[in-house]
Design an enzyme around this catalytic site. Structure first.
Site, short mmCIF file in Angstrom:
data_model
loop_
_atom_site.label_atom_id
_atom_site.label_comp_id
_atom_site.label_asym_id
_atom_site.label_seq_id
_atom_site.Cartn_x
_atom_site.Cartn_y
_atom_site.Cartn_z
N HIS A 455 0.84 -0.94 -0.19
CA HIS A 455 0.48 0.44 0.29
C HIS A 455 0.74 1.32 -0.01
O HIS A 455 0.70 2.32 -0.40
CB HIS A 455 -0.84 0.22 1.45
CG HIS A 455 -2.39 -0.86 1.14
ND1 HIS A 455 -2.31 -1.73 1.66
CD2 HIS A 455 -2.96 -1.09 -0.14
CE1 HIS A 455 -4.06 -2.49 1.90
NE2 HIS A 455 -3.94 -1.71 0.48
N GLU A 691 -21.18 2.73 -29.31
CA GLU A 691 -20.73 1.41 -28.53
C GLU A 691 -20.84 0.40 -29.47
O GLU A 691 -20.67 -0.73 -28.62
CB GLU A 691 -21.04 1.55 -27.12
CG GLU A 691 -22.18 1.49 -26.42
CD GLU A 691 -22.22 1.68 -25.30
OE1 GLU A 691 -20.57 2.26 -24.50
OE2 GLU A 691 -22.84 2.30 -24.37
N ASP A 715 -16.08 0.25 -24.90
CA ASP A 715 -17.88 -1.20 -25.72
C ASP A 715 -17.21 -0.99 -26.92
O ASP A 715 -17.51 -1.82 -27.24
CB ASP A 715 -18.82 -0.52 -24.68
CG ASP A 715 -19.22 -1.02 -23.64
OD1 ASP A 715 -18.89 -1.71 -23.02
OD2 ASP A 715 -19.77 -0.05 -22.87
N CYS A 762 -16.71 9.60 -25.65
CA CYS A 762 -16.28 10.01 -23.79
C CYS A 762 -15.65 8.37 -23.13
O CYS A 762 -15.38 8.46 -21.64
CB CYS A 762 -17.77 9.66 -22.89
SG CYS A 762 -18.10 7.92 -23.76
C1 PEP Z 1 -17.70 3.19 -23.48
O1 PEP Z 1 -17.81 2.17 -23.48
O2 PEP Z 1 -16.89 3.78 -24.13
C2 PEP Z 1 -18.07 3.88 -22.59
C3 PEP Z 1 -17.58 5.46 -21.73
O3 PEP Z 1 -18.92 3.73 -21.60
P1 PEP Z 1 -18.58 2.85 -20.40
O4 PEP Z 1 -17.05 2.26 -19.62
O5 PEP Z 1 -19.13 2.94 -18.68
O6 PEP Z 1 -19.02 1.74 -20.66
MG MG Z 2 -19.50 1.76 -22.49
#
Ligand code: PEP
Ligand code: MG
Length: 824
Positions: A455, A691, A715, A762
């Site tokens: 840790h 995705e 995803d 994202c």
């Molecule tokens: C993704 O799938 O890229 C995403 C941003 O959503 P999550 O990671 O929450 O599935």
């Molecule tokens: Mg996702």
């Protein structure tokens, strides 16, 4: 013939007198063929002429020399009486080691016993163990291999699972197992390879040494057993996603820190002290020795009641201190780091510790003495676990336990006072020592023991402090006060450097700090390319606090607020009001900046027990995200109502995850409009996550139905490459820079630009500096990422004209593999 066999060890023997104990030991030796029956009387004859009580709860009955002819083969039998039997005077024997020796073989056993008696807690451990093998190993000086238990634990319900946590079962997830188990009144055990532990004690669970890939069985007995097993199994699987994500984050952060760390090598001669790299970075400072203060304990008792109360008070005081430390660390460093202290609290809550200490207090010992004794025994036991990762956690227990000891002794544990840049050298540092370091002056840590997974190493990385571990005892012999250079990336300490080398190291550090400072200083400036193209840089958050931190880190808004965290780790779904409050607070934290809130993305890797979701064979291909919301209108309606109510307080956009079909979007839009009208709420932009490859391929048709796209590369990559995003072996291959993933992102961006709608990314690729440049080149308008990546991404976008990024993107699309793209 072996000197001791398992049948000659009686655990928790039902004897209440010295004579009964001796007779039992004698009987065991007779049964096993070591002695003839008359030798049992010889044991008793010996007691009449001498006292065989050795001390520390150990007695060693042995026969008379003249009866030696009854010894057929040298052997010993052990009768363990945890509560003790009265021996001579007021002595109480808990381990009765009966020795039948043909010649002087008993000397060797005596030597081992006295050695054990000198080792803190060793006898205590043998007097309370329920494993004969442990006693045999100690007396024969052989390693203890836990014996397979032959009688299965009679369970009313059980379930078998494979544990897939990348770091095995360590204290953080184990603490949550314990919390879940404690919610049930029935007995719950976790079984592994015939060994089992009470699921309500952390030390028991950790003692099983469950590594990644282990098969375990969760079993329960008593009323509510079924439910308890189901509940604990859910906790186990629910935490899997977090464990993988943590490991992934730690890996990525470590790789990034290593890549960014300054490089330097001395030109002149120097002495090197090599260790193991634990936290990257370079620093120059004076060596300062950090001494662990051994707490001196005198065995003084003010009476059993007063001592018992003192111990209880100290435990409760330390437990609240640890809670405070947990809260403070969560604020300062994050939930992952803070969990260390929740785990420490749980370690102290183990009733076994208290029980052993109280037993000694009842025998007339002082609370501090008794606590120290049981603590050392436990720490030693943990240190000997075969799994290095788990053994390293012994220090956590020691740290927490010593807090209790210090409290009992009325000693303040104070941090050392420093006045100049210092590299601390220590045998080891506890998590709380590390957090108490004066960060104005500590520039590096060099530890002689420990490992990179301790840790302390984790905290050093979070604090951005160069550190090396496992440098060996010679490190501690270095004279303090000399100037040294620590390279945490290489795990090396450079001593006796020339003045010119010291100066060049200082320059390298300064240049690095200046680079970082420049990035940070410009974090609020827009990410505008030299040819005047602006890319939005946003953050991914889960709550209002993170949104505020993201703004501080330079975020221009939130591109993804994951709402599933509102639903995790609780017993029922959050109400409309609860959700509304969180959304409203997040809007407030952003003070007018854009906010995209994603509706519940549960299913797949994230599970919630109270939703009673059916078990999925392939959770990532099952009812998750928007599919779940469409199947469960009550969840959808509550969330939409909360969102539309919050929309009255500031800008907000709603986004749906895991969309596959156009019809899903049409239905969801209609639901939104219905609720919006019912509430008289403002119109808000509605968007979808891209995705699932099916959406990217016909993104032009989806673009007509929505106000924006946000590409989830995490995803999208797993579905395009057919690689589970959590798969430990495929992690390196599941790279979002694979040209086929980039091709789908390109198609989506083109469709969005043609339709005049916004397109962001994202997923994790947005926070990767190379990924960010390629995405901008592919025509993506906004990048949303972890707050910590913002300054670096803004810096790379500002460094290059859009046209150059477009060329880069073209070359990436034309590459034949992800590694080729990375090499561009
Ligand atoms: C993704 O799938 O890229 C995403 C941003 O959503 P999550 O990671 O929450 O599935
Ligand atoms: Mg996702």
């Amino acid at each position: 013939m072996e000197i001791i066999v398992p049948s000659c060890v009686a655990i928790n023997a039902p004897v209440s007198s010295k004579e009964a104990a001796i007779r039992m030991a004698g009987e065991l030796l007779v049964q096993a063929g070591y002695i003839a029956a008359p030798y049992v009387d010889s044991f008793l004859k010996r007691e009449a002429v001498s006292n065989t009580f050795l001390g520390n709860g150990v007695a060693i009955p042995h026969g008379m020399i003249e009866d030696r002819h009854h010894v057929l083969s040298t052997g010993i039998a052990v009768v363990q009486v945890p509560a003790g039997v009265r021996w001579k005077d007021d002595n109480s024997a808990r381990l009765i080691v009966a020795i039948a020796a043909q010649s002087d073989e008993h000397i060797a056993i005596l030597r081992r016993l006295t050695r054990l008696m000198q080792k803190e807690g060793a006898i205590e451990a043998l007097a309370s163990t329920d494993e004969p093998g442990r006693i045999i190993a100690a007396l024969t000086d052989t390693p203890f291999v836990p014996a397979a238990k032959t009688t299965p634990w009679p369970a009313d319900a059980k379930l078998e699972l494979t544990l897939d946590y990348p770091n095995g079962l360590h204290a953080r997830p184990a603490t949550q197992w314990v919390e879940t188990a404690k919610r049930h009144a029935c007995e719950i055990r976790v079984l592994r390879d015939e060994e089992s532990a009470d699921a309500k004690t952390l030390t028991g669970l950790l003692g099983l040494g469950i590594s990644s890939g282990s098969q375990i069985v969760i079993a329960a007995r008593g009323a509510g057993a079924e439910l308890a097993v189901k509940d604990l199994a859910e906790t186990v699987t629910r935490l899997s996603a977090e464990e993988h994500a943590d490991a992934e984050r730690a890996r990525a952060a470590a790789a990034q820190a290593r890549a960014n760390a300054p490089t330097w090598k001395p030109v002149g001669a120097s002495r090197q002290q090599q260790g193991v790299a634990a936290s990257p970075g370079l620093a120059v400072g004076k060596l300062v020795r950090h001494e662990a203060h051994a707490l001196e304990v005198e065995d003084k008792s003010q009476g059993a009641i007063a001592e018992g109360e003192a111990l209880e008070a100290a435990l409760s005081k330390v437990s609240s201190e640890l809670s405070a430390l947990e809260a403070e660390t969560r604020e300062r460093l994050g939930a992952g780091e803070a969990a260390i202290f929740a785990a420490q609290r749980e370690l102290l809550a183990d009733p076994g510790l208290m029980r052993s200490a109280i037993a000694d207090i009842m025998r007339g010992h002082g609370a501090a003495w008794a606590w120290k004794k049981v603590l050392s025994a436990r720490v030693d036991q943990q240190r000997q676990l075969p799994d290095a990762l788990l053994a390293a956690r012994a220090l956590d227990l020691q740290d927490a336990g010593e807090r209790v000891l210090a409290s009992l002794l009325g000693i303040e544990r104070r941090a050392i006072v420093l006045r100049e840049p210092s590299i601390l050298i220590a045998e080891d540092l506890t998590p709380s020592d590390t957090l108490q370091l004066d960060m104005r002056y500590v520039v590096g840590l060099a530890i002689s023991s420990g490992g990179p997974t301790s840790h302390t190493a984790i905290l050093a990385r979070t604090l951005g402090l160069p550190a090396l571990v496992a440098a060996g005892p010679s490190l501690l012999a270095l004279s303090a006060g000399q100037e040294a250079v620590i390279d945490g990336t290489a795990g090396c300490l450079y001593l006796k450097c020339s003045p010119a080398d010291l100066e060049s190291a200082r320059l390298a550090v300064r240049a690095y700090v200046a680079r970082r400072e420049a990035m940070r200083a410009n974090r609020d400036q827009p990410a505008m390319t030299p040819d005047g193209h602006r890319v939005g840089v946003f953050a991914n958050v889960a709550n209002a606090k993170q949104a505020a931190d993201a703004v501080e880190a330079g975020a221009e808004g939130v591109g993804l607020m994951r709402t599933e965290f509102l639903f995790l780790e609780r017993d029922s779904a959050p109400s409309e009001d609860e959700q509304y409050t969180v959304y409203r607070d997040t809007i407030a934290a952003l003070a007018g900046r854009p906010l995209i809130i994603r509706t519940l993305d549960i299913g797949g890797d994230k599970q919630v027990s109270y939703l009673d979701l059916p078990k999925e064979e392939n959770p990532f291909l099952g009812v998750r995200g928007a599919r779940l919301l469409l199947a469960r209108p009550e969840l959808l309606h509550t969330q939409l109502r909360a969102l539309y109510r919050a929309a009255a307080h500031g800008p907000l956009q709603i986004m749906f995850p895991m969309i596959t079909d156009l019809a899903e979007v049409e239905t969801l839009r209609a639901e939104c409009e219905l609720i919006r009208k019912q509430l008289g709420a403002p119109v808000v932009p509605l968007g979808i996550m891209v995705e699932v490859p099916a959406v990217a391929v016909i993104a032009d048709r989806f673009a007509k139905l929505v106000d924006f796209f946000s590409i989830g590369t995490n995803d999208l990559t797993q579905y395009v490459l057919a690689m589970d995003r959590q798969h430990p072996q495929l992690a390196a291959q599941a790279d979002p820079l694979h040209p086929s993933v980039l091709a789908l992102i390109g198609m989506t961006a083109r469709a969005a630009n043609a339709a005049g709608i916004h397109v962001g990314v994202c997923g994790g690729l947005a926070g990767d500096p190379l990924g960010a440049r390629i995405l901008a080149g592919l025509g993506v308008h906004e990048l949303s990422m972890s707050a910590q990546d913002i300054a670096a991404v803004k810096t790379v976008i500002r460094a290059e004209p859009l046209s150059a990024m477009q060329v880069l993107a073209e070359r990436a699309l034309a590459a034949s593999s992800a590694s080729e793209v990375r090499a561009l």
